[in-house]
Motif scaffolding. Structure first.
Motif, PDB file in Angstrom:
ATOM      1  N   SER A  69      72.726  60.718  20.578  1.00 23.34           N
ATOM      2  CA  SER A  69      72.011  61.332  19.455  1.00 23.34           C
ATOM      3  C   SER A  69      70.643  61.778  19.958  1.00 23.34           C
ATOM      4  O   SER A  69      70.243  61.428  21.067  1.00 23.34           O
ATOM      5  CB  SER A  69      71.844  60.347  18.296  1.00 23.34           C
ATOM      6  N   VAL A  70      69.935  62.519  19.121  1.00 17.91           N
ATOM      7  CA  VAL A  70      68.592  62.963  19.510  1.00 17.91           C
ATOM      8  C   VAL A  70      67.529  61.966  19.034  1.00 17.91           C
ATOM      9  O   VAL A  70      66.339  62.246  19.110  1.00 17.91           O
ATOM     10  CB  VAL A  70      68.278  64.400  19.020  1.00 17.91           C
ATOM     11  N   ASP A  92      68.795  61.412  23.441  1.00 19.64           N
ATOM     12  CA  ASP A  92      68.657  62.772  23.971  1.00 19.64           C
ATOM     13  C   ASP A  92      67.535  63.490  23.220  1.00 19.64           C
ATOM     14  O   ASP A  92      67.732  64.545  22.632  1.00 19.64           O
ATOM     15  CB  ASP A  92      70.004  63.505  23.828  1.00 19.64           C
ATOM     16  N   LYS A  93      66.369  62.870  23.228  1.00 23.03           N
ATOM     17  CA  LYS A  93      65.210  63.384  22.497  1.00 23.03           C
ATOM     18  C   LYS A  93      64.869  64.827  22.902  1.00 23.03           C
ATOM     19  O   LYS A  93      64.440  65.621  22.081  1.00 23.03           O
ATOM     20  CB  LYS A  93      64.014  62.450  22.763  1.00 23.03           C
ATOM     21  N   LYS A  95      66.962  67.017  23.764  1.00 22.28           N
ATOM     22  CA  LYS A  95      68.099  67.849  23.310  1.00 22.28           C
ATOM     23  C   LYS A  95      68.785  68.612  24.442  1.00 22.28           C
ATOM     24  O   LYS A  95      69.408  69.646  24.216  1.00 22.28           O
ATOM     25  CB  LYS A  95      67.654  68.805  22.199  1.00 22.28           C
ATOM     26  N   VAL A  98      72.840  67.639  24.084  1.00 28.79           N
ATOM     27  CA  VAL A  98      73.451  68.284  22.912  1.00 28.79           C
ATOM     28  C   VAL A  98      73.506  69.805  23.095  1.00 28.79           C
ATOM     29  O   VAL A  98      74.460  70.448  22.658  1.00 28.79           O
ATOM     30  CB  VAL A  98      72.758  67.904  21.573  1.00 28.79           C
ATOM     31  N   THR A  99      72.527  70.359  23.774  1.00 27.31           N
ATOM     32  CA  THR A  99      72.522  71.798  24.038  1.00 27.31           C
ATOM     33  C   THR A  99      73.597  72.158  25.065  1.00 27.31           C
ATOM     34  O   THR A  99      74.351  73.119  24.876  1.00 27.31           O
ATOM     35  CB  THR A  99      71.125  72.264  24.519  1.00 27.31           C
ATOM     36  N   LEU A 104      74.310  71.007  19.095  1.00 22.86           N
ATOM     37  CA  LEU A 104      73.069  70.929  18.323  1.00 22.86           C
ATOM     38  C   LEU A 104      73.324  71.606  16.972  1.00 22.86           C
ATOM     39  O   LEU A 104      73.931  72.679  16.913  1.00 22.86           O
ATOM     40  CB  LEU A 104      71.943  71.635  19.076  1.00 22.86           C
ATOM     41  N   GLY A 108      68.745  72.855  14.495  1.00 24.92           N
ATOM     42  CA  GLY A 108      68.168  72.406  15.753  1.00 24.92           C
ATOM     43  C   GLY A 108      67.511  71.045  15.665  1.00 24.92           C
ATOM     44  O   GLY A 108      66.673  70.694  16.495  1.00 24.92           O
ATOM     45  N   THR A 109      67.913  70.250  14.645  1.00 24.91           N
ATOM     46  CA  THR A 109      67.262  68.961  14.409  1.00 24.91           C
ATOM     47  C   THR A 109      68.075  67.744  14.835  1.00 24.91           C
ATOM     48  O   THR A 109      67.521  66.674  15.041  1.00 24.91           O
ATOM     49  CB  THR A 109      66.929  68.797  12.916  1.00 24.91           C
ATOM     50  N   SER A 110      69.397  67.884  14.953  1.00 22.63           N
ATOM     51  CA  SER A 110      70.233  66.736  15.335  1.00 22.63           C
ATOM     52  C   SER A 110      71.552  67.218  15.928  1.00 22.63           C
ATOM     53  O   SER A 110      71.851  68.413  15.921  1.00 22.63           O
ATOM     54  CB  SER A 110      70.512  65.843  14.113  1.00 22.63           C
ATOM     55  N   ALA A 111      72.318  66.263  16.410  1.00 26.23           N
ATOM     56  CA  ALA A 111      73.643  66.585  16.945  1.00 26.23           C
ATOM     57  C   ALA A 111      74.638  66.719  15.804  1.00 26.23           C
ATOM     58  O   ALA A 111      74.504  66.069  14.765  1.00 26.23           O
ATOM     59  CB  ALA A 111      74.100  65.469  17.886  1.00 26.23           C
TER      60      ALA A 111
END
Length: 149
Positions: A69-70, A92-93, A95, A98-99, A104, A108-111
């Motif tokens: 997760s982010v 994965d702060k 990102k 996830v990218t 994402l 663009g705020t979370s997985a």
């Protein structure tokens, strides 16, 4: 998003159990790489609990589980401790993971909630998304693993 048959992008990241590199599992184990939106939310909590409940069965099939997760590292560590996760949860702060996996969310705020099943050779053999319940990801991933043996 990545497709079945593609090489799973390698990564190195901090987790609830220390630094992890996906390529460390190549040639040894299959990997369930599941992305979840936010620690401590009801769906993500049920999903983590279900993967934890089925952990021993995954291990019998030589499968490692990794959650991503982010959320911050301190948050994933607390989430892992609260539900006694037997596997690492990655923060994965930045990102990057996830990218790389194309999960994402639109804001663009979370997985997004997506599970990748990766074989011993580092190839994606199945992708689970759009399931009705978060906890179904664990059960469906185990079905896929069992069907491949």
């Amino acid at each position: 998003m990545l497709q079945v048959g593609q090489e799973a992008p390698d990564f190195e990241a901090e987790s609830s159990q220390g630094k992890i590199k996906l390529s460390d599992f190549k040639g040894k184990k299959s990997v369930i790489l599941y992305f979840y939106p936010k620690a401590f939310t009801p769906g993500c909590s049920r999903e983590l609990q279900r993967f934890t409940e089925l952990y021993d069965e995954f291990k019998e099939h030589n499968v490692e589980i990794i959650g991503v997760s982010v959320d911050s590292l301190s948050s994933v560590k607390k989430f892992s401790e609260k539900y006694n996760a037997k596997f690492p949860l990655i923060s994965d702060k930045e990102k990057k993971i996830v990218t790389a996996y194309g999960v994402l969310n639109e804001k663009g705020t979370s997985a997004q909630r997506v599970t990748f099943i990766i074989d011993e050779n580092g190839k994606i053999i199945n992708i689970l998304d759009k399931l009705k319940k978060a906890e179904e990801h664990a059960d469906r991933a185990l079905e896929v693993i069992k069907s491949k043996k």
